[in-house]
Design an enzyme around this catalytic site. Structure first.
Site, short mmCIF file in Angstrom:
data_model
loop_
_atom_site.label_atom_id
_atom_site.label_comp_id
_atom_site.label_asym_id
_atom_site.label_seq_id
_atom_site.Cartn_x
_atom_site.Cartn_y
_atom_site.Cartn_z
N GLU A 80 0.75 -1.34 -0.04
CA GLU A 80 -0.15 -0.03 -0.04
C GLU A 80 0.86 1.25 0.04
O GLU A 80 0.49 2.45 -0.62
CB GLU A 80 -0.96 0.08 1.09
N SER A 138 20.68 -42.64 -6.60
CA SER A 138 19.45 -42.19 -7.03
C SER A 138 19.82 -40.89 -8.21
O SER A 138 18.80 -40.27 -8.59
CB SER A 138 18.63 -41.53 -6.04
N ARG A 192 20.84 -22.79 -5.56
CA ARG A 192 22.24 -22.52 -6.44
C ARG A 192 21.77 -21.89 -7.65
O ARG A 192 20.74 -22.11 -8.43
CB ARG A 192 22.74 -23.89 -6.73
N GLY A 238 13.77 -39.18 1.83
CA GLY A 238 13.55 -40.59 1.24
C GLY A 238 12.16 -41.22 1.84
O GLY A 238 11.32 -40.54 2.46
#
Length: 376
Positions: free
Chosen positions: A55, A171, A210, A306
């Site tokens: 505002e 993974s 990053r 996980g």
């Protein structure tokens, strides 16, 4: 009844508010438009804590023309003194004729008082225009004010056959660079990123935002504020030289009261903060952890972890939204599942509402909520 101009102006205010997506926390994202004669004469958004509210910017731009104008705000103007003076007071001094708020402020310090202050000053007040869109802008702020807990977003990456890692734990990487950039954006808009110690021991995750992967015009500036990194580590197994400990920003390692005090001292000497919580069957009490994070003004929490911790958070009803990245690949039946949910019958299954599904590079991003949680 709201006019076409009302809808147009509030839509613009919401668009402005979104510009603060990565910078306003722990404050809400708010936009404001001041309109007179069908034209915008002032507009602004709240960018970061300690700086003027939306505002204030809009009134500065409008100047003396604000008298008799309509102010459209995505959240009820504040009525209390914080780091900045009350916005309701500023609107009264500017002598605006009407204020339209998308929603009331759930903050108990405001909660209707801002609108009441405006009304008492003779300003016409309306609330509720595009409220659903306004609530979507600030899920964490609203959740923390209404329940004392943050909004928890569980991020998972899986193959087409629902696997997240090979049996060995390998993974990296299931998804492509575009999906990983999208994860960086989720991190950047979060107050805290929570993981389990297993992810740290297996992948030595840094959990930082990053700049080179974020892919936004102001990436360098945005990465100056790193979310709080939180490691759920019941027995303090986190190595003192782990990236999550040595990286930029603050790290909180959460253990049970029984954890070794010498390991705590070593982590603290390395720069980590250690928080001891009562245990739940030998593990950190996740409900209590979320309440502690809310007390630290954490509003949106990203859970990157996980299958075990993910399953526990879902089972305890702590997850508000699922963000799943699905890669067009098959990892096989011996690979690890998306989350540990040891259901035995169809009656235990959890139904989801898919709110969004879109292609991200060569992968798919699925956003969903639990049907049982839609009223939270």
């Amino acid at each position: 009844m709201a006019s076409a101009i009302d809808h147009e102006m509030m839509s613009r205010a919401l668009q402005l508010a979104r510009k603060g997506l990565y910078t306003t926390m722990p404050n809400p994202r708010v936009g404001c438009v001041i309109e007179k004669g069908g034209k915008i004469i002032g507009e602004g958004f709240h960018e970061r804590p300690g700086e003027p509210h939306a505002e204030v910017y809009a009134l500065r731009m409008a100047g003396k023309d604000a008298e008799g104008a309509t102010a459209y705000v995505t959240l009820e103007p504040c009525s209390h003194y914080g780091r900045t003076p009350p916005c309701a007071e500023g609107l009264i001094k500017a002598k605006v004729g009407r204020v339209v708020a998308a929603m009331e402020d759930p903050n108990p310090l405001v909660a209707g008082r801002g609108l009441a202050m405006l009304q008492e000053a003779g300003i016409k007040v309306e609330s509720g225009l595009l409220e659903d869109e306004a609530r979507t802008l600030n899920p964490g702020f609203i959740k923390r004010m209404e329940s004392g807990r943050p909004f928890v977003r569980l991020k998972l990456a899986m193959s087409l056959d629902g696997r997240t890692a090979m049996e060995s734990g390998e993974s990296q990487w299931i998804t492509g660079p575009d999906a990983r950039s999208e994860v960086q954006k989720l991190r950047a808009q979060s107050c805290a990123i929570v993981t389990g110690v297993g992810s740290i021991l297996q992948d030595n995750s840094s959990l930082t935002v990053r700049a080179e992967e974020l892919g936004l015009p102001d990436s360098e500036m945005l990465t100056q504020r790193q979310p709080l990194r939180v490691v759920v580590d019941s027995s303090l197994q986190t190595p003192v030289d782990a990236k999550v400990v040595t990286g930029p920003g603050n790290v909180l390692v959460v253990c049970t009261v029984q954890a070794d005090k010498h390991r705590q001292e070593a982590l603290e000497a390395a720069g980590a903060e250690v928080l001891r919580l009562e245990d739940q069957a030998g593990r950190v009490d996740l409900q209590q952890l979320m309440e502690k994070l809310a007390e630290r003004d954490c509003q949106e929490v990203l859970l990157e972890t996980g299958a075990t911790l993910a399953g526990a958070a879902v089972s305890e009803g702590l997850v508000d939204e699922l963000t799943v990245f699905m890669a067009p690949t098959l990892m096989g039946s011996s690979a690890r599942p998306l989350m540990s949910l040891p259901f035995r019958s169809m009656s235990e299954k959890l139904d989801l509402n898919i709110s969004d599904m879109r292609a991200i590079g060569n992968d798919w991003k699925i956003t969903a909520t639990f049907k049982a949680n839609t009223d939270h």
